[in-house]
Enzyme design. Structure first.
Site, PDB file in Angstrom:
ATOM      1  N   ARG A 130      14.537  24.960  26.401  1.00 43.98           N
ATOM      2  CA  ARG A 130      15.047  23.745  26.819  1.00 43.98           C
ATOM      3  C   ARG A 130      14.456  22.598  25.918  1.00 43.98           C
ATOM      4  NH1 ARG A 130      14.818  24.014  33.498  1.00 43.98           N
ATOM      5  NH2 ARG A 130      16.099  25.745  33.629  1.00 43.98           N
TER       6      ARG A 130
ATOM      7  N   ASP B 286       8.389  18.094  38.397  1.00 45.57           N
ATOM      8  CA  ASP B 286       8.493  17.442  37.089  1.00 45.57           C
ATOM      9  C   ASP B 286       7.570  16.567  36.574  1.00 45.57           C
ATOM     10  OD1 ASP B 286      10.844  18.949  37.050  1.00 45.57           O
ATOM     11  OD2 ASP B 286      12.115  17.415  37.983  1.00 45.57           O
TER      12      ASP B 286
END
Length: 341
Positions: free
Chosen positions: A232, A152
């Protein structure tokens, strides 16, 4: 406080004080060598930018904080290499950490509480890895480019709260660009540019984590540019309210916003351009969430799917909604690195 290595070995410049100290070194009779050794002034964040404060959920007084102030009141340091940068991120004291140039890191590196991390100019970059806020609070990340993370780019997790992500540019990570999960709370994501990526932002990491996430994961998303990213923007589980306003969605292949697992999401004043599925209730194997849409514009886009009612964000904070017709001009012009005054 731990001892610091030399400037030449670690690339550390501590604000204008260090610059002045280096410039005051005696010159050898005004020789050309002495003139060449005089350092260039270290750029600093403009006072107006440093004084700006978080809005949305990151600005809400809660959990013992008056809002999100980051490293305000702590020393201002300028870093030019990854080792020094990570050293300051790992300290317990408040710091304003100014990033100059490109820093290459790997994996997810921790950031402790009470930090402001802010890029200088338009080319400050963190590449190769990302930053992790794990049980931390009061962190500001601004004016940085994140690219090529091997996990991430930013992870906000395990009850971390009062985090403000502002005027950054994100692309080409291995996993999510921003994950806000496992009971995180009071977060604002504003004026960022997302491009060349698929899974952009996740709120709530799994369908099985409701006991930790319900009543938390309060997040504001405003004036972000979702530029050809697939999905998303965000995908939400359990959180309420999540406030998504005045964002620009353009050419998002899979969907815009997805509310799932009884989340409560308010989507208002956004501009969706060429987005076949702008708003979902439920997605993939996740059950439906509640989602209210109002005052959005859909150009070349599909019909939003809505469900139920959502707690009004105005019960937490005041905000001014821009006319959605202005979003395609104002958001690309203002979002991302190099745009804070």
């Amino acid at each position: 406080m731990r001892n610091l290595p030399s400037l030449t070995r670690r690339g550390l410049l501590a604000g204008t004080a260090a610059t002045a100290a280096l410039a005051a070194l005696p010159a050898a009779g005004g020789s050309s060598l002495a003139r060449a050794a005089a350092p260039a002034p270290v750029p600093r964040v403009r006072a107006a930018a440093a004084a700006q404060s978080a809005d949305g959920f990151a600005g809400v007084p809660a959990l013992g904080l008056s809002g999100t102030t980051g490293g305000a009141g702590g020393p201002v340091v300028t870093v030019t290499d990854a080792e020094t940068f990570l050293d300051y991120c790992d300290r317990d004291e408040p710091y304003v950490i100014q990033v100059l140039g490109t820093l290459r890191i790997s994996s997810k590196q921790g950031v402790r509480s009470n930090k402001t991390i802010i890029g200088l100019g338009g080319d400050a970059e963190i590449t190769g890895g990302g930053l992790d806020m794990y049980r931390r609070q009061n962190v500001i990340i601004r004016n940085l480019r994140f690219t090529g993370a091997d996990d991430d780019s930013l992870s906000i997790q395990q009850s971390s709260h009062h985090i403000w992500i502002d005027h950054c540019t994100f692309s080409a990570g291995a996993d999510g660009l921003i994950d806000i999960v496992r009971g995180a709370d009071y977060v604002t994501v504003s004026w960022n540019h997302f491009h060349d990526h698929s899974k952009t932002m996740l709120i709530g990491h799994s369908d099985a984590n409701g006991s930790q996430d319900r009543g938390k994961l309060r997040v504001t998303f405003h004036h972000n540019f979702f530029d050809g990213t697939d999905q998303r923007h965000p995908r939400v589980r359990f959180a309420e309210p999540v406030h998504v306003y005045n964002n620009y969605y353009r050419n998002n292949r899979l969907y815009g916003v997805a509310s799932t697992e009884d989340a409560g999401v308010l989507v208002e004043g956004n501009y969706f351009e060429n987005v076949a599925h702008p708003i979902h209730s439920g997605y993939d194997e996740s059950g439906p969430g509640r989602v209210v849409e109002r005052n959005n514009l859909y150009v070349g886009s599909g019909t939003p799917r809505t469900l139920g009612t959502v707690i009004e964000p105005r019960t937490y904070y005041a905000y001014t909604l821009d006319a959605p017709s202005t979003v395609p001009a104002t958001v690309p012009a203002g979002a991302g690195v190099g745009r804070i005054a």
